[in-house]
Design an enzyme around this catalytic site. Structure first.
Site, PDB file in Angstrom:
ATOM      1  N   ASN A   9       0.809  -1.209   0.000  1.00 28.18           N
ATOM      2  CA  ASN A   9       0.000   0.000   0.000  1.00 28.18           C
ATOM      3  C   ASN A   9       0.859   1.283   0.000  1.00 28.18           C
ATOM      4  OD1 ASN A   9      -1.659   2.152   0.869  1.00 28.18           O
ATOM      5  ND2 ASN A   9      -3.090   0.713   1.838  1.00 28.18           N
ATOM      6  N   ASP A  69      -1.348  -3.942  11.781  1.00 28.19           N
ATOM      7  CA  ASP A  69      -2.631  -4.634  11.696  1.00 28.19           C
ATOM      8  C   ASP A  69      -3.639  -3.773  12.435  1.00 28.19           C
ATOM      9  OD1 ASP A  69      -3.997  -6.966  10.666  1.00 28.19           O
ATOM     10  OD2 ASP A  69      -4.437  -7.447  12.751  1.00 28.19           O
ATOM     11  N   ASP A 153     -14.757   4.107   7.794  1.00 27.48           N
ATOM     12  CA  ASP A 153     -14.675   5.551   8.056  1.00 27.48           C
ATOM     13  C   ASP A 153     -16.046   6.252   8.107  1.00 27.48           C
ATOM     14  OD1 ASP A 153     -11.965   5.652   8.444  1.00 27.48           O
ATOM     15  OD2 ASP A 153     -11.486   6.468   6.465  1.00 27.48           O
ATOM     16  N   LYS A 173      -7.543  13.423  10.134  1.00 28.32           N
ATOM     17  CA  LYS A 173      -7.699  12.023  10.570  1.00 28.32           C
ATOM     18  C   LYS A 173      -6.397  11.517  11.197  1.00 28.32           C
ATOM     19  CE  LYS A 173      -8.555   7.318   9.047  1.00 28.32           C
ATOM     20  NZ  LYS A 173      -8.814   6.376   7.969  1.00 28.32           N
TER      21      LYS A 173
END
Ligand code: IMP
Length: 198
Positions: A9, A69, A153, A173
């Site tokens: 990612n 995680d 979210d 955030k």
């Protein structure tokens, strides 16, 4: 010192580089090293799963490896979906369908308290392991709100900001999120470790 992030990612890499940038370390994605392994997350805790991922990538690359995680823990659901957040309701569901499933399951349920949790683990080739946990408290919203972000979210409401995570900018955030908190705690641990060992 070169570190490998046990992930594909790019966003996670960017976030990690921003937070760990001051430590002067190099971080690459596992895919940049040609590693496409995706170890099965068989653990029952965030700590176990992040360790499984970091250890597998450290062993495959011979470099210190960082993994995270994370998941949503809802009090009324006994802390679930927790480590099963990504697969809640089955692998075929989309993120919005998973949000709807949580809302249906939580219909008429109080309190609606929940938290996001993130655990970051770094495994070094000499066997040293660093772990940091970050949490963000919230409540399950009554309906999805906002269009930014991903996953849960839109239904994760932050009472002190009176907004869901999906109504916040990335910077807003990161400042309060479980991942931001875990990465900031991890940065502190790594800095102390590097001072002692370099
Ligand atoms: P993983 O840590 O990449 O395995 O992600 C676990 C799952 O938890 C994701 O697929 C999302 O469903 C959920 N999750 C983790 N962090 C967040 C977040 O910041 N926002 C929304 N959902 C999240």
């Amino acid at each position: 010192m070169k570190f490998v992030l046990a992930s594909h990612n790019q966003n996670k890499l960017k976030e990690l580089r921003e937070i760990l940038g001051a430590l002067g370390i190099e971080i690459v994605l596992q895919s940049e090293l040609g590693l496409d392994l995706e170890p099965e997350e068989t653990g029952e805790t965030f700590e176990e799963n992040s360790l499984i991922k970091a250890k597998a990538v450290m062993e495959a690359s011979g470099l210190p490896a960082i993994a995270d995680d994370s998941g949503l823990c809802v009090d009324k659901l006994g802390g679930g979906p927790g480590v099963y957040s990504a697969r809640y309701g089955g692998p075929e569901l989309t993120d919005p369908q998973r949000c709807q499933l949580i809302l249906q399951t939580m219909q008429g349920q109080f309190p609606r308290t929940c938290k996001f949790v993130c655990v970051v683990t770094c495994c070094f080739p000499d066997g040293k392991v660093l772990t940091a946990r970050g949490e963000c408290p919230g409540t399950v919203a009554f309906t999805p709100m906002g269009s930014d972000g991903f996953g849960y979210d839109p239904i994760f409401f932050v009472p002190k900001l009176k907004k869901t995570f999906a109504q916040l900018s990335a910077e807003e955030k990161n400042a309060v999120s479980h991942r931001g908190n875990a990465l900031r705690a991890f940065a502190g641990e790594l800095e102390a470790y590097l001072k002692e060992n370099m």
